[in-house]
Design an enzyme around this catalytic site. Structure first.
Site, PDB file in Angstrom:
ATOM      1  N   GLU A  43       1.002  -1.123  -0.089  1.00  0.00           N
ATOM      2  CA  GLU A  43       0.087   0.082   0.065  1.00  0.00           C
ATOM      3  C   GLU A  43       0.908   1.168   0.102  1.00  0.00           C
ATOM      4  O   GLU A  43       1.705   1.307   0.965  1.00  0.00           O
ATOM      5  CB  GLU A  43      -0.994   0.002   1.208  1.00  0.00           C
ATOM      6  CG  GLU A  43      -1.590   1.041   1.539  1.00  0.00           C
ATOM      7  CD  GLU A  43      -2.248   1.207   2.949  1.00  0.00           C
ATOM      8  OE1 GLU A  43      -2.342   2.186   3.518  1.00  0.00           O
ATOM      9  OE2 GLU A  43      -2.538   0.279   3.380  1.00  0.00           O
ATOM     10  N   LYS A 132     -10.546  -1.998   7.879  1.00  0.00           N
ATOM     11  CA  LYS A 132      -9.463  -1.661   8.541  1.00  0.00           C
ATOM     12  C   LYS A 132      -9.574  -1.159  10.026  1.00  0.00           C
ATOM     13  O   LYS A 132     -10.250  -0.028  10.128  1.00  0.00           O
ATOM     14  CB  LYS A 132      -8.671  -0.607   7.761  1.00  0.00           C
ATOM     15  CG  LYS A 132      -7.519  -0.074   8.286  1.00  0.00           C
ATOM     16  CD  LYS A 132      -6.856   1.115   7.565  1.00  0.00           C
ATOM     17  CE  LYS A 132      -5.724   1.787   8.186  1.00  0.00           C
ATOM     18  NZ  LYS A 132      -5.081   2.808   7.337  1.00  0.00           N
TER      19      LYS A 132
END
Length: 211
Positions: A43, A132
Site C-alpha cells: 500500500e 481496517k
C-alpha cells in the site's frame, strides 16, 4: 484481476505492507526489497509526495508481481485518481461514503477505517470489503478478538502499530490480514535492503504457519 481475486490474494497473503517514503527512488527500493522477501501486497499512502505518480511507476515496474494499492484515501477525487494510476485496492483511515462509492464504481476493493464496534458495523453496512481496524496497536490483539466476537462475518484488517512480533497474534484473534507499516519498513542506521528483505521473509513465515 477482479475485485474478488484481489480480496482473495490479500487474505491468502495475510500481510499488506504500508509504505511511506520521501522520494520515488526510496519507495521503489523498499518495494523491491519487500518483494524479494516474498511480500506481494503493498500500500502506497497518499501522504507520500507524488503518491499518484509513484503508484503509476510501481504498477509499470512491477506489474503483476505486486498487488499495489493506495492508502490514506479520504476523498472521492483522490480515490478515482489512485485507481486511474493503477491502484488495485483503496484503504482509508476513516469511513467516507464517497470513497466507497468510487471503489464500487471502479471495481476495486475498499477498506475504510474504523475503531469502535459501532464504526466497524457502519463501515461494513456502507459497503466495505474489509474493515481496517485503526489504530490497532493502541489496544492490541485482545481488542481485535473482542471485535471479532460479535462480528465474525466482518473481515477485519488491523493496521497501525502492528509489528513483526504480534502480527500472528492478530490473525489468531480473528483478523483476515494485517497491515504493517514502520515496524516492517523502517530502516535503522546500518540496515541494508537485504536486511529488509529478510525481515519481510520472517514476517511472512510467522503468519503463513498459522492454520
Amino acid at each position: 484481476m477482479s475485485a474478488a481475486e484481489t480480496l482473495e490474494t490479500i487474505q491468502r497473503e495475510r500481510v499488506v505492507a504500508v509504505l511511506r517514503a520521501a522520494t520515488a527512488d526510496e519507495l521503489m527500493e523498499v518495494a523491491k526489497a519487500l518483494l524479494d522477501g516474498g511480500l506481494r501486497c503493498l500500500e502506497f499512502t497518499m501522504t507520500t509526495p507524488n503518491a499518484l505518480g509513484m503508484i503509476a511507476a510501481g504498477t509499470q515496474r512491477f506489474g503483476a508481481e505486486l498487488l499495489l494499492g493506495a492508502g490514506t484515501v479520504t476523498d472521492a477525487a483522490t480515490a478515482d485518481a489512485a485507481v486511474t494510476a493503477g491502484a488495485r485496492f483503496l484503504v482509508s483511515p476513516v469511513l467516507k461514503a464517497e470513497v466507497i462509492g468510487v471503489a464500487k464504481r471502479r471495481g476495486v476493493p475498499v477498506m475504510p477505517g474504523a475503531f469502535t464496534p459501532a464504526e466497524v458495523l457502519a463501515a461494513w453496512e456502507a459497503g466495505a470489503d474489509l474493515v481496517k481496524v485503526f489504530p490497532a496497536g493502541r489496544l492490541g490483539p485482545g481488542y481485535l478478538k473482542d471485535l471479532h466476537g460479535p462480528f465474525p462475518h466482518i473481515p477485519l484488517m488491523p493496521t497501525g502499530g502492528v509489528g513483526l512480533h504480534d502480527a500472528a497474534a492478530y490473525l489468531q484473534a480473528g483478523a483476515v490480514a494485517v497491515g504493517v507499516g514502520g515496524n516492517l519498513t523502517r530502516r535503522a542506521a546500518g540496515d541494508s535492503l537485504a536486511d529488509l528483505s529478510a525481515r519481510a521473509a520472517r514476517l511472512l513465515q510467522s503468519v503463513r504457519d498459522l492454520p
